[in-house]
Structure formats: structure tokens, C-alpha cells
Design an enzyme around this catalytic site. Structure first.
Site, PDB file in Angstrom:
ATOM      1  N   CYS A   1      10.615 -25.943  67.263  1.00  0.00           N
ATOM      2  CA  CYS A   1      10.088 -24.879  66.414  1.00  0.00           C
ATOM      3  C   CYS A   1       8.593 -24.662  66.694  1.00  0.00           C
ATOM      4  O   CYS A   1       8.232 -24.096  67.713  1.00  0.00           O
ATOM      5  CB  CYS A   1      10.372 -25.182  64.947  1.00  0.00           C
ATOM      6  SG  CYS A   1      10.226 -23.730  63.869  1.00  0.00           S
TER       7      CYS A   1
ATOM      8  N   HIS B   1      15.589 -27.081  64.729  1.00  0.00           N
ATOM      9  CA  HIS B   1      15.164 -28.422  64.320  1.00  0.00           C
ATOM     10  C   HIS B   1      16.300 -29.426  64.497  1.00  0.00           C
ATOM     11  O   HIS B   1      17.014 -29.735  63.539  1.00  0.00           O
ATOM     12  CB  HIS B   1      14.738 -28.415  62.846  1.00  0.00           C
ATOM     13  CG  HIS B   1      13.501 -27.650  62.561  1.00  0.00           C
ATOM     14  ND1 HIS B   1      12.256 -28.241  62.511  1.00  0.00           N
ATOM     15  CD2 HIS B   1      13.305 -26.332  62.299  1.00  0.00           C
ATOM     16  CE1 HIS B   1      11.342 -27.316  62.227  1.00  0.00           C
ATOM     17  NE2 HIS B   1      11.958 -26.154  62.100  1.00  0.00           N
TER      18      HIS B   1
ATOM     19  N   GLU C   1      16.139 -32.492  64.626  1.00  0.00           N
ATOM     20  CA  GLU C   1      15.829 -33.730  63.922  1.00  0.00           C
ATOM     21  C   GLU C   1      16.370 -33.762  62.496  1.00  0.00           C
ATOM     22  O   GLU C   1      16.369 -34.826  61.860  1.00  0.00           O
ATOM     23  CB  GLU C   1      14.315 -33.972  63.914  1.00  0.00           C
ATOM     24  CG  GLU C   1      13.506 -33.046  63.020  1.00  0.00           C
ATOM     25  CD  GLU C   1      13.206 -31.694  63.636  1.00  0.00           C
ATOM     26  OE1 GLU C   1      12.441 -30.935  63.019  1.00  0.00           O
ATOM     27  OE2 GLU C   1      13.739 -31.387  64.721  1.00  0.00           O
TER      28      GLU C   1
END
Length: 226
Positions: A92, A191, A193
Site C-alpha cells: 500500500c 495489505h 499482512e
């Protein structure tokens, strides 16, 4: 006569991978990297940057991170390490920072030119326009990647040496580029994660290992992961 015993397989190297810890979702990247067999460390200073085998630039606010890179005197050292081939992964805001050109950003915002690409900041809209979708991601097995987009950028131009790894599959943004790689540098609009799917992080850890094996200098800590 019995066959000779097979040579034991060497354990994979455990590279030291930094997470730029100036702003953004640092903790989630630390956890994902640790789960993938890396030794994650925080990077806020030049000395910490010099000690890592690779670096993650997390999601957050790209213009704020850009300012903090200058405040902490990290901007030029980070550019230099990227030029020297250090692996990096930006998600991002990290994708924005790694671009060679950024659209719809502040005139004083700085970027790192880690990938030959033009990125449009906040291309998908505001926070209320955040969404999730499944992506086919080149180089990853076991089905689509669930991707979370939060005030996300997209890639408007990918240079000749840039590999497009994923595009939006449907909707008004169909075909927009959202994951790329150039050499040792990887970037995603979304994202990875936050979903619990470690495949993108594993890809990056493998990139770091391969780069270290070629250079013969992967940092392998003595401590064991917790």
C-alpha cells in the site's frame, strides 16, 4: 553393499529482515515475517538499515512516512541500499514509496524509485471505498490470494523490466495493476499482512534468501524465533 547415507539437508537460512517502523502497520508485518522463518527487526536508524538483508515498507500514510524518512535521515541511505540491490517489499503506502513516479500526491513528497512504475495514490478512493477481493497472483500456488484494499494505490504504468503479478479481476477497476516485482523489489497495493495468508511474505523471504545466497552474506542470527 549398502547405499551411502544421504547428505543431510541444510536448514534454510534465516535472514534478518527489517520493517520500517516510522508509521503504519508494523506489528502485523513483524508477525508475518517471523512466521515465514525470518528474523524481523525494527528499522528507524541508518545503522539498523545497514544491518538488514531486506526491508519491508508497511502500509500507512505515504506522505507522513516520506517526511519521517527525511527527519530520521533515512531517505538517501535507503535509496542507496535499493540501488545496491537490497530486497524490499512495499504494501500500500510502501508501494507508493517504492515508485519512480507518484500521481495525486503532495508536491514535496519524496519517493525511492525502487521500481520503474507510475503509481496513483488513493486510486481506489477514500476509506469508505475500501474493499476485499480474490486475486490470481503470479508465482503463488494454492489458489487465489484474498486481498484487502484500504485507500489503496494502483499502478498506472509498469516499466519494461517490471513483472505484473496481479490485477483486479472484476468491477469498475478491472485490469488495474495491484502487484508488481522488479528484480529484488516487490510491491502490492493491498495489505497481505492483515489476512493471515503468508504466501506473499514467503515469496519475499525467498527473494531475500536468494539474494543473500548470491552475495554470500545472509545474516543468520543465533537466537531462535519465538
Amino acid at each position: 553393499m549398502s547405499a551411502p547415507a544421504a547428505e543431510p539437508q541444510a536448514a534454510p537460512s534465516r535472514p534478518t529482515i527489517g520493517v520500517l517502523a516510522l508509521q503504519g502497520d508494523v506489528r502485523e508485518h513483524l508477525a508475518a515475517l517471523r512466521a515465514c522463518g525470518a528474523e524481523p527487526v525494527l528499522v528507524r536508524r541508518v545503522g539498523e538499515l545497514e544491518a538488514v538483508d531486506g526491508l519491508v515498507l508497511p502500509g500507512g500514510e505515504s506522505t507522513a512516512i516520506s517526511k519521517l524518512l527525511q527527519v530520521f535521515d533515512l531517505l538517501d541511505p535507503l535509496r542507496a541500499r535499493l540501488r545496491d540491490g537490497m530486497p524490499a517489499f512495499g504494501s500500500c503506502a510502501g508501494m507508493i514509496l517504492l515508485a519512480s513516479e507518484v500521481l495525486d500526491t503532495r508536491p514535496d513528497a519524496q519517493h525511492l524509485s525502487g521500481i520503474d512504475m507510475t503509481v496513483r495514490r488513493n486510486a481506489f478512493g477514500r476509506q469508505v471505498d475500501s474493499f476485499e477481493t480474490d486475486l490470481d497472483f503470479a508465482g503463488l500456488d494454492d489458489g487465489p490470494v484474498r486481498a484487502v484494499f484500504i485507500r489503496a494505490p494502483w499502478v498506472e504504468r509498469a516499466g519494461d523490466g517490471v513483472q505484473v503479478l496481479a490485477t483486479v479481476p472484476d468491477g469498475p477497476s478491472r485490469g488495474r495493476i495491484v502487484a508488481v516485482r522488479q528484480g529484488n523489489v516487490l510491491a502490492t497495493s493491498f495489505h497481505p499482512e492483515v489476512t493471515g495468508d503468508l504466501r506473499v511474505h514467503r515469496m519475499f523471504v525467498d527473494i531475500v534468501r536468494a539474494a543473500g545466497d548470491r552475495a554470500g552474506n545472509v545474516h543468520t542470527p543465533d537466537v531462535q524465533p519465538t
